[in-house]
Design a protein around this motif. Sequence first.
Motif, PDB file in Angstrom:
ATOM      1  N   GLY A 283       0.838  -1.182   0.000  1.00  0.00           N
ATOM      2  CA  GLY A 283       0.000   0.000   0.000  1.00  0.00           C
ATOM      3  C   GLY A 283       0.877   1.238   0.000  1.00  0.00           C
ATOM      4  O   GLY A 283       2.095   1.169   0.189  1.00  0.00           O
ATOM      5  N   SER A 284       0.290   2.389  -0.194  1.00  0.00           N
ATOM      6  CA  SER A 284       1.075   3.623  -0.276  1.00  0.00           C
ATOM      7  C   SER A 284       1.779   3.938   1.031  1.00  0.00           C
ATOM      8  O   SER A 284       2.903   4.436   1.033  1.00  0.00           O
ATOM      9  CB  SER A 284       0.193   4.792  -0.712  1.00  0.00           C
ATOM     10  N   THR A 285       1.141   3.647   2.174  1.00  0.00           N
ATOM     11  CA  THR A 285       1.796   3.910   3.455  1.00  0.00           C
ATOM     12  C   THR A 285       2.981   2.969   3.648  1.00  0.00           C
ATOM     13  O   THR A 285       4.074   3.408   4.024  1.00  0.00           O
ATOM     14  CB  THR A 285       0.801   3.770   4.621  1.00  0.00           C
ATOM     15  N   ALA A 286       2.778   1.683   3.394  1.00  0.00           N
ATOM     16  CA  ALA A 286       3.878   0.724   3.532  1.00  0.00           C
ATOM     17  C   ALA A 286       5.028   1.094   2.609  1.00  0.00           C
ATOM     18  O   ALA A 286       6.199   1.035   3.001  1.00  0.00           O
ATOM     19  CB  ALA A 286       3.391  -0.687   3.237  1.00  0.00           C
ATOM     20  N   ASN A 287       4.710   1.497   1.404  1.00  0.00           N
ATOM     21  CA  ASN A 287       5.736   1.906   0.452  1.00  0.00           C
ATOM     22  C   ASN A 287       6.471   3.142   0.970  1.00  0.00           C
ATOM     23  O   ASN A 287       7.695   3.229   0.891  1.00  0.00           O
ATOM     24  CB  ASN A 287       5.087   2.182  -0.908  1.00  0.00           C
ATOM     25  N   GLY A 288       5.740   4.096   1.528  1.00  0.00           N
ATOM     26  CA  GLY A 288       6.358   5.304   2.074  1.00  0.00           C
ATOM     27  C   GLY A 288       7.242   5.015   3.275  1.00  0.00           C
ATOM     28  O   GLY A 288       8.289   5.635   3.451  1.00  0.00           O
ATOM     29  N   VAL A 289       6.840   4.061   4.103  1.00  0.00           N
ATOM     30  CA  VAL A 289       7.636   3.710   5.285  1.00  0.00           C
ATOM     31  C   VAL A 289       8.958   3.084   4.856  1.00  0.00           C
ATOM     32  O   VAL A 289      10.007   3.352   5.456  1.00  0.00           O
ATOM     33  CB  VAL A 289       6.855   2.773   6.229  1.00  0.00           C
ATOM     34  N   LEU A 290       8.935   2.263   3.838  1.00  0.00           N
ATOM     35  CA  LEU A 290      10.157   1.601   3.377  1.00  0.00           C
ATOM     36  C   LEU A 290      11.227   2.592   2.935  1.00  0.00           C
ATOM     37  O   LEU A 290      12.411   2.331   3.091  1.00  0.00           O
ATOM     38  CB  LEU A 290       9.855   0.657   2.217  1.00  0.00           C
ATOM     39  N   HIS A 291      10.816   3.716   2.384  1.00  0.00           N
ATOM     40  CA  HIS A 291      11.764   4.708   1.892  1.00  0.00           C
ATOM     41  C   HIS A 291      12.234   5.598   3.032  1.00  0.00           C
ATOM     42  O   HIS A 291      11.459   6.340   3.609  1.00  0.00           O
ATOM     43  CB  HIS A 291      11.127   5.544   0.782  1.00  0.00           C
ATOM     44  N   GLY A 292      13.481   5.489   3.381  1.00  0.00           N
ATOM     45  CA  GLY A 292      14.062   6.349   4.405  1.00  0.00           C
ATOM     46  C   GLY A 292      14.049   5.776   5.801  1.00  0.00           C
ATOM     47  O   GLY A 292      14.506   6.419   6.730  1.00  0.00           O
ATOM     48  N   VAL A 293      13.540   4.584   5.985  1.00  0.00           N
ATOM     49  CA  VAL A 293      13.513   3.982   7.319  1.00  0.00           C
ATOM     50  C   VAL A 293      14.893   3.433   7.656  1.00  0.00           C
ATOM     51  O   VAL A 293      15.640   3.017   6.775  1.00  0.00           O
ATOM     52  CB  VAL A 293      12.412   2.890   7.409  1.00  0.00           C
ATOM     53  N   LYS A 294      15.240   3.453   8.940  1.00  0.00           N
ATOM     54  CA  LYS A 294      16.583   3.036   9.360  1.00  0.00           C
ATOM     55  C   LYS A 294      16.585   1.686  10.063  1.00  0.00           C
ATOM     56  O   LYS A 294      17.579   1.297  10.651  1.00  0.00           O
ATOM     57  CB  LYS A 294      17.175   4.110  10.264  1.00  0.00           C
ATOM     58  N   CYS A 295      15.457   0.982  10.016  1.00  0.00           N
ATOM     59  CA  CYS A 295      15.392  -0.338  10.641  1.00  0.00           C
ATOM     60  C   CYS A 295      14.672  -1.298   9.692  1.00  0.00           C
ATOM     61  O   CYS A 295      14.223  -0.902   8.633  1.00  0.00           O
ATOM     62  CB  CYS A 295      14.666  -0.271  11.993  1.00  0.00           C
ATOM     63  N   ASP A 296      14.589  -2.541  10.086  1.00  0.00           N
ATOM     64  CA  ASP A 296      13.906  -3.535   9.265  1.00  0.00           C
ATOM     65  C   ASP A 296      12.402  -3.272   9.252  1.00  0.00           C
ATOM     66  O   ASP A 296      11.851  -2.716  10.205  1.00  0.00           O
ATOM     67  CB  ASP A 296      14.153  -4.953   9.826  1.00  0.00           C
ATOM     68  N   VAL A 297      11.750  -3.693   8.178  1.00  0.00           N
ATOM     69  CA  VAL A 297      10.307  -3.564   8.031  1.00  0.00           C
ATOM     70  C   VAL A 297       9.735  -4.912   7.620  1.00  0.00           C
ATOM     71  O   VAL A 297      10.251  -5.546   6.706  1.00  0.00           O
ATOM     72  CB  VAL A 297       9.933  -2.492   6.984  1.00  0.00           C
ATOM     73  N   LEU A 298       8.675  -5.326   8.305  1.00  0.00           N
ATOM     74  CA  LEU A 298       7.964  -6.531   7.935  1.00  0.00           C
ATOM     75  C   LEU A 298       6.575  -6.103   7.473  1.00  0.00           C
ATOM     76  O   LEU A 298       5.802  -5.522   8.240  1.00  0.00           O
ATOM     77  CB  LEU A 298       7.836  -7.492   9.114  1.00  0.00           C
ATOM     78  N   ALA A 299       6.268  -6.354   6.210  1.00  0.00           N
ATOM     79  CA  ALA A 299       4.961  -6.027   5.649  1.00  0.00           C
ATOM     80  C   ALA A 299       4.114  -7.308   5.685  1.00  0.00           C
ATOM     81  O   ALA A 299       4.474  -8.300   5.088  1.00  0.00           O
ATOM     82  CB  ALA A 299       5.091  -5.499   4.236  1.00  0.00           C
TER      83      ALA A 299
END
Length: 140
Positions: free
Chosen positions: A121-137
């Motif tokens: 989704g657009s929010t998940a995509n936005g979080v991935l860009h510029g985050v400094k830790c791991d992301v689990l979608a």
Amino acid sequence: MSYYSNILVAVDIFAQSNVVIEKALNIAKSPKNLSIIYVTVPMVNYQPFGMAYEGDFFNDLCLQSKEKLKEIAQTYAIPTAQIYSPVGNPADEIHTIAQDINADLIVMGTHGRSGLKLLLGSTANGVLHGVKCDVLAVKV
């Protein structure tokens, strides 16, 4: 197995947040390792002479969001001091809180529907860009 010690769980209080929280709980040692966040998007009314936030309705929405987060925290034994309900752009607010609490993982749902955002989704995509830790979608 190595565990994440500080997990930020971004939930949608109007959707199946239980799926996302349960996935995070499977990764964490304890509910005490989780923080939850729901970001209320500001409702702005553009007028000829500037912008104005919608009053009572918006305030009620913010209060309802906080109450729903408290219920979710209580259900999963997440400390109430670890719930966040900021107002703003969801991706930006998730980045800010993740940095403030030194999160080492962000867990969030994804509602990929169609087009370029089929997978995220657009929010998940936005979080991935510029985050400094791991992301689990998590597919919801």
